[in-house]
Design an enzyme around this catalytic site. Sequence first.
Site, PDB file in Angstrom:
ATOM      1  N   ALA A 235     -20.641  13.803 -21.342  1.00 25.83           N
ATOM      2  CA  ALA A 235     -21.316  14.538 -21.391  1.00 25.83           C
ATOM      3  C   ALA A 235     -21.213  14.926 -20.269  1.00 25.83           C
ATOM      4  CB  ALA A 235     -22.724  15.151 -22.425  1.00 25.83           C
ATOM      5  N   LYS A 236     -21.178  16.335 -19.613  1.00 25.92           N
ATOM      6  CA  LYS A 236     -21.132  17.031 -18.635  1.00 25.92           C
ATOM      7  C   LYS A 236     -21.927  16.930 -17.736  1.00 25.92           C
ATOM      8  CE  LYS A 236     -18.987  21.426 -18.959  1.00 25.92           C
ATOM      9  NZ  LYS A 236     -19.456  22.754 -19.923  1.00 25.92           N
ATOM     10  N   ARG A 237     -23.191  16.548 -18.205  1.00 24.24           N
ATOM     11  CA  ARG A 237     -24.584  15.592 -17.674  1.00 24.24           C
ATOM     12  C   ARG A 237     -24.934  15.085 -16.946  1.00 24.24           C
ATOM     13  NH1 ARG A 237     -27.359  12.364 -20.254  1.00 24.24           N
ATOM     14  NH2 ARG A 237     -26.304  12.846 -22.470  1.00 24.24           N
TER      15      ARG A 237
END
Length: 297
Positions: A235-237
Site C-alpha cells: 500500500a501507499k504507506r
Amino acid sequence: MAEYRTRYAPSPTGAMHLGHARTALVTWLRARREAGRIVMRIEDLDPPRVREGSEESILRDHAWLGLDWDEGPFHQSTRTARYEAALARLEAAGRVFPCTCTRKEVQAATASAPHGDDGPRYPGTCRERPSHPERDPAIRFRMDDGPGFVDALAGPYEAGRVGGDFIVRRSDGLFAYQLAVVVDDHEMGVTEVIRGDDLLPSTPRQIALYEALGWTPPSFLHVPLVLGEDGERLAKRHGSVAVADYREAGWSPERLLGTLAHSLGLLPAPTPTTLPALLERFSLDPLSPAPVTLPAP
Ligand code: GLU
C-alpha cells in the site's frame, strides 16, 4: 471451443502499483498465449472513492509496460441500467430482500459469531422484514454457505468458507461490487477472471449470483499479492510502490517486466526482458500461490 476472454478491472482510486502490474502481466500473458481478447473495464462504481487523474495514469502505466487491450475502456458508472435489470430479476425470483441494519448493528450482532474468510456472517435480521422500516434499505442477496470452486492457481476453495447474505445494492443506491462485476463479466463474455487473491473470498459470492441469474460462471485465477517489507499487503504507506515511481526513478519497462516476471517464477533472475520473450516461455507452473515482496525503485 469458446474464445478465451479476460479483462483488466482497475479501480480508479489511486495509482497502478506493483501488485496491479504483476496481475495485469499474468492477464496479458495468459490472454495472448490463448490467442484471446482482453477487455479494459474501469471500476468507477463508487464516486467518492474515484481520484481525479487516476484513470488516465492507470491507462498510461498499462501502455508504458506494453500491456495492451482489445476492447474498452468501458466504465461501470455508465452501466447502471444493466445492474438494475439484473437486480430486478433477482427480486422477481425472491433472491434478495431489503435490509435496514447498519454496519454497527451487524457488527454488534455478530461479534461473537463464527467468522468466514471475509468476516462475520450476516445474522439474517431483516430476512423476513426490515428491522427499521423507516430507514432507506440496502438490498441483500440470500446466501447461506457460499459454494466451493477450483482456482486455476490456488486449487480447491471449499464450500462454506464464506457465507451469509451480502449486499448487492447499498442504502445510498449505489450498486455493490459483487453484483456489478458479475453482470459485467457475464455481459462482456469473460471466460476467465484473473485478479489479486485478496478477492478469493468474493468468488463464492459471485458464483452464487451467476447461479441465481442462470448464467455460467467463468473460471478464476487469483494471483498472489505483493507485500511490503513488513509482510503487510502492499500500500501507499510502503513508500514508492507505484509503477510511476519506478519510471520516475529511471527504470525502463523492460527492467520492471523482468522484476515482475522473476517474481512470477518466469525468469531465473530479475534481468530486463520483453513481453514477446516472456510470452514464449509463459506457463502457470512456476507460479507459486505464496505472496511475494519486490525491490523498491
Ligand atoms: N476493481 C478491483 C480492484 O481494482 C478488481 C475487481 C476484480 O478484478 O474483480 O481491486
